[in-house]
Design an enzyme around this catalytic site. Sequence first.
Site, PDB file in Angstrom:
ATOM      1  N   LYS A  77      -3.957 -21.725 -10.020  1.00 22.66           N
ATOM      2  CA  LYS A  77      -4.572 -23.058  -9.921  1.00 22.66           C
ATOM      3  C   LYS A  77      -4.524 -23.524  -8.465  1.00 22.66           C
ATOM      4  O   LYS A  77      -3.522 -23.303  -7.771  1.00 22.66           O
ATOM      5  CB  LYS A  77      -3.790 -24.011 -10.832  1.00 22.66           C
ATOM      6  CG  LYS A  77      -4.370 -25.408 -10.980  1.00 22.66           C
ATOM      7  CD  LYS A  77      -3.513 -26.222 -11.964  1.00 22.66           C
ATOM      8  CE  LYS A  77      -4.018 -27.629 -12.194  1.00 22.66           C
ATOM      9  NZ  LYS A  77      -3.182 -28.388 -13.157  1.00 22.66           N
ATOM     10  N   SER A 152      -5.728 -30.641 -16.851  1.00 22.93           N
ATOM     11  CA  SER A 152      -6.435 -30.417 -15.609  1.00 22.93           C
ATOM     12  C   SER A 152      -6.560 -28.943 -15.199  1.00 22.93           C
ATOM     13  O   SER A 152      -7.361 -28.638 -14.320  1.00 22.93           O
ATOM     14  CB  SER A 152      -5.720 -31.170 -14.483  1.00 22.93           C
ATOM     15  OG  SER A 152      -4.415 -30.638 -14.297  1.00 22.93           O
ATOM     16  N   SER A 176      -1.522 -30.632 -18.966  1.00 17.47           N
ATOM     17  CA  SER A 176      -2.578 -29.900 -18.252  1.00 17.47           C
ATOM     18  C   SER A 176      -2.591 -28.399 -18.398  1.00 17.47           C
ATOM     19  O   SER A 176      -3.553 -27.768 -17.994  1.00 17.47           O
ATOM     20  CB  SER A 176      -2.518 -30.234 -16.768  1.00 17.47           C
ATOM     21  OG  SER A 176      -3.198 -31.428 -16.549  1.00 17.47           O
TER      22      SER A 176
HETATM   23  N1  GLN Z   1      -4.151 -35.778 -18.512  1.00 17.35           N
HETATM   24  C1  GLN Z   1      -2.922 -36.159 -17.890  1.00 17.35           C
HETATM   25  C2  GLN Z   1      -3.196 -36.946 -16.630  1.00 17.35           C
HETATM   26  O1  GLN Z   1      -4.329 -37.122 -16.307  1.00 17.35           O
HETATM   27  C3  GLN Z   1      -2.096 -34.963 -17.597  1.00 17.35           C
HETATM   28  C4  GLN Z   1      -2.550 -34.214 -16.408  1.00 17.35           C
HETATM   29  C5  GLN Z   1      -1.627 -33.103 -16.050  1.00 17.35           C
HETATM   30  O2  GLN Z   1      -0.846 -32.634 -16.870  1.00 17.35           O
HETATM   31  N2  GLN Z   1      -1.682 -32.715 -14.802  1.00 17.35           N
HETATM   32  O3  GLN Z   1      -2.302 -37.397 -15.979  1.00 17.35           O
END
Ligand code: GLN
Length: 488
Positions: A77, A152, A176
């Site tokens: 990532k 994400s 994410s």
């Molecule tokens: N959807 C959550 C956020 O927007 C988690 C994102 C993540 O785990 N990086 O914060």
Amino acid sequence: MNQLSAKELRDKIKAGEIKSVEATKAVFERIAKVEPTVGAYISIFEEQALAKAAQVDKRIAGGEKVGELAGLPVAVKDNMCTTFGTTTCASKILANFHAPYNATVVEKLLSSDAIIAGKTNLDEFAMGSSTENSGLKRTVNPWDIERVPGGSSGGSAAGLAAGLCFAALGSDTGGSIRLPASFCGVVGLKPTYGRVSRYGLVAYGSSLDQIGPVTQTVEDCALMMNVIAGYDPADSTSVDEKTAPLCDYLAKLDEPVKGLKIGIAPKFNAGADEQVRKAIDEAINTYRNLGAAIIEIDMPHFDYAIAAYYMVATAEASSNLSRYDGVHYGHRTRNPNDYIEVYTKSRAEGFGKEVKRRIMLGTYALSSGYYDAYYLKALKVRNLIRGDFVSVFEKCDCIMMPVSPTTAFKMGEKLDDPLKMYLSDIYTIAVNLAGIPGISIPCGFDDKNLPIGLQILAPAFGEENLLRIARMYEKQTDWHRKRPNLNG
Ligand code: GLN
């Protein structure tokens, strides 16, 4: 070759039956064919990858010892620092950022002889649940290209599902890794906070962030954990191996957990779509048939997880993101009138809408006069949620629930309503607040042929058991073998 799991391919490469160069070439051919549709990668490293693959092949042919991931094409990532290529966090503010060092996990991949094929797309700074917040490109769900891959770590999950690598790394602050794994029909593990080094992971919510594997199978997940887990003196929140001993996650993987007790909370599961619920119930039934006992649990503070999370995460983000000031890193505005404009314009131009929203929210929550009412209160709720898990795990070995209330949603469907988007995280977020491990494994499809994920949670540092429990199910089903029908 496409049908092989990472571990199967790795074994064949080590045995000299398949050359790493062949496998790497096959991945780049597939990238040439379908990546224009999928959009999983922000950058790819074909030349470097092929050179390293040739080196690994040569060492194998010469009978030299090679690492755990010998010759295996993987993806990382793009919020993990690499000295090669850029580390963008899918943000315009870091679009040309070259990191001066490798993240610890990247060093570990390299020293175990993995081939890093490229760096994958994400929601800007990992803020989002669909990868639509990327400031650089769009990633689609390989099962239905009109739908989001989840986020994400959407690039890692979509790339893996589309056959553009054999395994990948993601990061999980509130879901994410697990959410995109579930939407794309692959396996995703968020390890216990402190188990995997965060050194070189660009910080979003530092007390919640954790790096973990996105893989085709539970076995691949154990293989990746063997490489990336462990104490790192460079990360002050990394947990030493005396406090929480490390183990070989592959060693006992195939031993079922005897007398398994599974906690379920019918009240929460009822919030999921009917088809998701049905798939989860069937998965739990599979465990029942394997002899597991099912216990009803209650977590009285679970409902407050989203509210607490969006206070803690945004507060930490607002602080972490103050380093992007147009001076130290990344984008700097052209022709500022004074130094104040260097800060304000660089930030205004470099950050996307969701990132700005969170910086404002977090700054507000931390401001004097509101700190006690919002941030401190959220920390107290966080403690209560942690306590809920501790008491539940006195009664059972693991908890099972959906990863997400729905399967992958359409592009744009939730983009205008951030609260709706935040609700996608309802089942994943409490896990990060508590710091415990959670895995998403494929457990079926809905009537639109979209994957459904089963989430399994375990006590802190219980990854070994967690993986064994997940493996018990994997052996009974072949959901993880299904691949989207995607032609470039
Ligand atoms: N959807 C959550 C956020 O927007 C988690 C994102 C993540 O785990 N990086 O914060």
